[in-house]
Design an enzyme around this catalytic site. Structure first.
Site, PDB file in Angstrom:
ATOM      1  N   LYS A 154       2.074   2.778  -5.055  1.00 50.63           N
ATOM      2  CA  LYS A 154       2.643   1.717  -5.995  1.00 50.63           C
ATOM      3  C   LYS A 154       2.085   2.277  -7.772  1.00 50.63           C
ATOM      4  O   LYS A 154       2.013   2.302  -8.286  1.00 50.63           O
ATOM      5  CB  LYS A 154       2.847   0.412  -6.298  1.00 50.63           C
ATOM      6  CG  LYS A 154       3.642   0.146  -4.926  1.00 50.63           C
ATOM      7  CD  LYS A 154       4.169  -1.521  -4.910  1.00 50.63           C
ATOM      8  CE  LYS A 154       2.634  -2.409  -4.560  1.00 50.63           C
ATOM      9  NZ  LYS A 154       2.751  -2.272  -3.078  1.00 50.63           N
ATOM     10  N   GLN A 196       2.273  -5.580  -3.387  1.00 53.07           N
ATOM     11  CA  GLN A 196       2.036  -5.521  -1.680  1.00 53.07           C
ATOM     12  C   GLN A 196       3.800  -5.076  -1.562  1.00 53.07           C
ATOM     13  O   GLN A 196       4.291  -4.255  -1.803  1.00 53.07           O
ATOM     14  CB  GLN A 196       2.596  -6.936  -1.437  1.00 53.07           C
ATOM     15  CG  GLN A 196       1.186  -8.333  -1.440  1.00 53.07           C
ATOM     16  CD  GLN A 196       0.915  -9.101  -2.355  1.00 53.07           C
ATOM     17  OE1 GLN A 196       1.383  -9.250  -3.521  1.00 53.07           O
ATOM     18  NE2 GLN A 196      -0.826  -8.547  -2.438  1.00 53.07           N
ATOM     19  N   ASP A 235       0.818  -1.188  -0.226  1.00 54.07           N
ATOM     20  CA  ASP A 235      -0.041   0.091   0.059  1.00 54.07           C
ATOM     21  C   ASP A 235       1.286   0.786  -0.002  1.00 54.07           C
ATOM     22  O   ASP A 235       0.323   2.171   0.552  1.00 54.07           O
ATOM     23  CB  ASP A 235      -1.242   0.033   1.317  1.00 54.07           C
ATOM     24  CG  ASP A 235      -1.650  -0.876   0.717  1.00 54.07           C
ATOM     25  OD1 ASP A 235      -2.356  -1.408   0.273  1.00 54.07           O
ATOM     26  OD2 ASP A 235      -2.183  -1.543   2.336  1.00 54.07           O
ATOM     27  N   GLY A 268      -4.261  -4.057  -3.861  1.00 53.45           N
ATOM     28  CA  GLY A 268      -5.587  -3.730  -4.882  1.00 53.45           C
ATOM     29  C   GLY A 268      -4.496  -2.583  -5.146  1.00 53.45           C
ATOM     30  O   GLY A 268      -4.259  -1.706  -3.847  1.00 53.45           O
ATOM     31  N   HIS A 269      -4.852  -1.890  -6.376  1.00 58.93           N
ATOM     32  CA  HIS A 269      -3.575  -0.805  -6.847  1.00 58.93           C
ATOM     33  C   HIS A 269      -4.768   0.251  -7.204  1.00 58.93           C
ATOM     34  O   HIS A 269      -5.988   0.267  -8.111  1.00 58.93           O
ATOM     35  CB  HIS A 269      -3.016  -1.148  -7.972  1.00 58.93           C
ATOM     36  CG  HIS A 269      -2.029  -2.455  -7.544  1.00 58.93           C
ATOM     37  ND1 HIS A 269      -0.841  -2.531  -8.026  1.00 58.93           N
ATOM     38  CD2 HIS A 269      -1.144  -2.043  -6.665  1.00 58.93           C
ATOM     39  CE1 HIS A 269      -0.237  -3.095  -7.787  1.00 58.93           C
ATOM     40  NE2 HIS A 269       0.246  -2.977  -6.695  1.00 58.93           N
TER      41      HIS A 269
HETATM   42  P1  IMP Z   1      -2.703 -12.950   1.962  1.00 56.44           P
HETATM   43  O1  IMP Z   1      -1.680 -12.371   1.087  1.00 56.44           O
HETATM   44  O2  IMP Z   1      -3.342 -11.832   1.435  1.00 56.44           O
HETATM   45  O3  IMP Z   1      -1.965 -13.855   2.034  1.00 56.44           O
HETATM   46  O4  IMP Z   1      -1.743 -11.830   3.315  1.00 56.44           O
HETATM   47  C1  IMP Z   1      -1.132 -11.915   3.697  1.00 56.44           C
HETATM   48  C2  IMP Z   1      -0.404 -10.598   4.474  1.00 56.44           C
HETATM   49  O5  IMP Z   1      -0.346  -9.380   3.432  1.00 56.44           O
HETATM   50  C3  IMP Z   1      -1.643 -10.123   5.092  1.00 56.44           C
HETATM   51  O6  IMP Z   1      -0.751  -8.927   6.342  1.00 56.44           O
HETATM   52  C4  IMP Z   1      -2.352  -9.066   4.511  1.00 56.44           C
HETATM   53  O7  IMP Z   1      -3.330  -8.006   4.760  1.00 56.44           O
HETATM   54  C5  IMP Z   1      -1.137  -8.546   3.658  1.00 56.44           C
HETATM   55  N1  IMP Z   1      -1.597  -8.096   1.979  1.00 56.44           N
HETATM   56  C6  IMP Z   1      -1.779  -9.081   0.934  1.00 56.44           C
HETATM   57  N2  IMP Z   1      -1.657  -8.426   0.483  1.00 56.44           N
HETATM   58  C7  IMP Z   1      -1.850  -7.023   0.560  1.00 56.44           C
HETATM   59  C8  IMP Z   1      -1.943  -5.593  -0.560  1.00 56.44           C
HETATM   60  O8  IMP Z   1      -1.792  -5.411  -1.408  1.00 56.44           O
HETATM   61  N3  IMP Z   1      -1.058  -4.309   0.354  1.00 56.44           N
HETATM   62  C9  IMP Z   1      -1.131  -5.057   1.595  1.00 56.44           C
HETATM   63  N4  IMP Z   1      -1.286  -5.813   2.652  1.00 56.44           N
HETATM   64  C10 IMP Z   1      -1.199  -7.053   1.485  1.00 56.44           C
END
Ligand code: IMP
Length: 422
Positions: free
Chosen positions: A16, A223, A13, A40-41
């Protein structure tokens, strides 16, 4: 522009989406290489807000080819909905999007497992997005995953899916979850497979042909560095290599073809989900949430906020080999009287100048702060470096020194025009 990898330097977040959108102007092809629809962009074009999950942000510009690479895990139902949503907003999605035939597919059992495993973890939960990302990458590593090439092949897909659902239903039952109805999953996935078939291709060959023609590639990281499965704050991470190295494995473009790495970071720190965040601060969280900022683009969850952590970002600069940095959300600090920056940690009597590996130690880190006077005036109308208040420039220069990479962009708002080249 040459081949550029863009990565997040913090916990995701970082903004990007917007920086990619700005850089896309100078690229021919935009490639997603890791993660899935957990990302989520958010991109604003004029007054319209676009939230992209799987489709690269390049889709919002004319004449750009967007590639979903082999390192991405794809929930096909979600991808179909995303394409339909973009078309509804007037965005052309057709030959400008291609999807790797070897990208792995996310199934409903992955989502169910994600949800139930989190539930069983109780207080130790990771705070995942519940999109099935971890279980899908788990199947990939265990060599029992199905790929896009399987999804678009009629008969063999049915057989493979039946086996996978049979095995996963046993696991779901053991976890106290409802088993899945094979016929429904097959119907939904066949339908999505038919829709997506024209997009699916050998993206590795396509990218190599494009490079031979002199095309410039932009690799869109999802991420952030500290959510990387190897380099992040394990186990509070996602399940892919979000860092620059992941761009090679996740696209089939070799390391010697990469020319530049740009790291994106907020002027402060945020994280969604659980896990250590040494510079977390309730005051700055309240301030940013009060301004209506820092709510997750995928789940809507309020993000945890804190001061800029120079120890963490310096590590990110090293791991990714960042040449340049882009600092976003500078305007979020416009009203702060004294801005703090974490420059070291103390755990017990010991000082750390790097992130300790053990998650327990990381959770106990007491940050050592440097303080900077706030500029206390709006920055969102600034368009050139010299439009920024002197104290804001001093803050940005200090961040550059602390993390050890060249400051090349500053963002002062969500709009394309609110971007300052340094
Ligand atoms: P997962 O990727 O859904 O398995 O989540 C694992 C961790 O990564 C959690 O803490 C999520 O909140 C975090 N996470 C996954 N995708 C994003 C993103 O696009 N932005 C911020 N945090 C993310």
């Amino acid at each position: 522009m040459a081949n550029t990898i863009l990565v997040g330097a913090q916990w995701g977040d970082e903004g990007k989406g917007k920086i990619i959108d700005v850089l896309t102007e100078r690229a021919d092809i935009v490639v997603r290489y890791a993660g899935g629809n957990n990302a989520g962009h958010t991109v604003f074009v004029g007054k319209t807000r676009y939230v992209l999950h799987l489709v690269p942000s390049g889709i919002l510009r004319k004449n750009k080819l967007c590639v979903i690479g082999n390192g991405v895990v794809i929930d096909p139902i979600s991808l179909v909905l995303e394409i339909a949503g973009l078309r509804k907003l007037g965005v052309k999605v057709g030959k400008n999007l291609v999807v790797s035939e070897t990208a792995h597919v996310v199934f409903p059992y992955h989502r169910e497992l994600d949800t139930h495993r989190e539930h069983h973890k109780g207080k130790q939960k990771i705070g995942t997005t519940k999109r099935g990302i971890g279980p899908a990458y788990g199947d990939k590593a265990a060599r029992v995953g199905l790929r896009m090439v399987d999804l678009i092949q009629g008969d063999t897909f049915e057989h493979k899916l039946r086996q996978r659902i049979r095995e996963n239903n046993e696991v779901l039952k053991a976890l106290g979850a409802k088993p899945l109805a094979f016929a429904k999953v097959l119907r939904d996935y066949r339908e999505a497979g038919e829709f997506l078939k024209p997009f699916v291709t050998n993206t590795v060959v396509l990218l190599h042909h494009a490079m031979a023609e002199g095309k410039d590639l932009l690799f869109e990281g999802a991420q952030g560095t500290f959510l990387d499965i190897d380099h992040g704050t394990y186990p509070y991470v996602t399940s892919s290599n979000t860092t620059a190295g992941g761009a090679c494995a996740g696209s089939g473009v070799p390391p010697h073809r990469m020319d530049r790495v740009v790291g994106v970071m907020k002027a402060y720190t945020t994280r969604v989900g659980e896990g250590p965040l040494p510079t977390e601060d309730a005051g700055i969280s309240d301030l940013l949430h009060g301004m209506g900022r820092e709510f997750g683009a995928t789940t809507g969850r309020p993000r945890r906020c804190g001061w800029f952590d120079a120890v963490a970002v310096r590590h990110a600069v090293m791991v990714n080999g960042m040449d340049d940095i882009a600092v976003t959300n500078l305007d979020g600090l416009d009203t702060v009287e004294t801005i703090r920056v974490g420059i070291g940690y103390r755990v017990g009597g010991r000082r750390y100048d790097h992130l300790p590996a053990a998650v327990e130690a990381l959770a106990q880190c007491e940050p050592i702060y440097a303080e900077f006077p706030g500029w206390r005036q709006p920055t969102s109308a600034a368009r050139r470096w010299k439009d920024l208040p002197v104290k804001a420039r001093a803050y940005l220069r200090a961040l550059q020194e602390l993390v050890g990479a060249r400051l090349s962009l500053v963002s002062v708002g969500p709009g394309r025009e609110q971007t300052i080249a340094v």
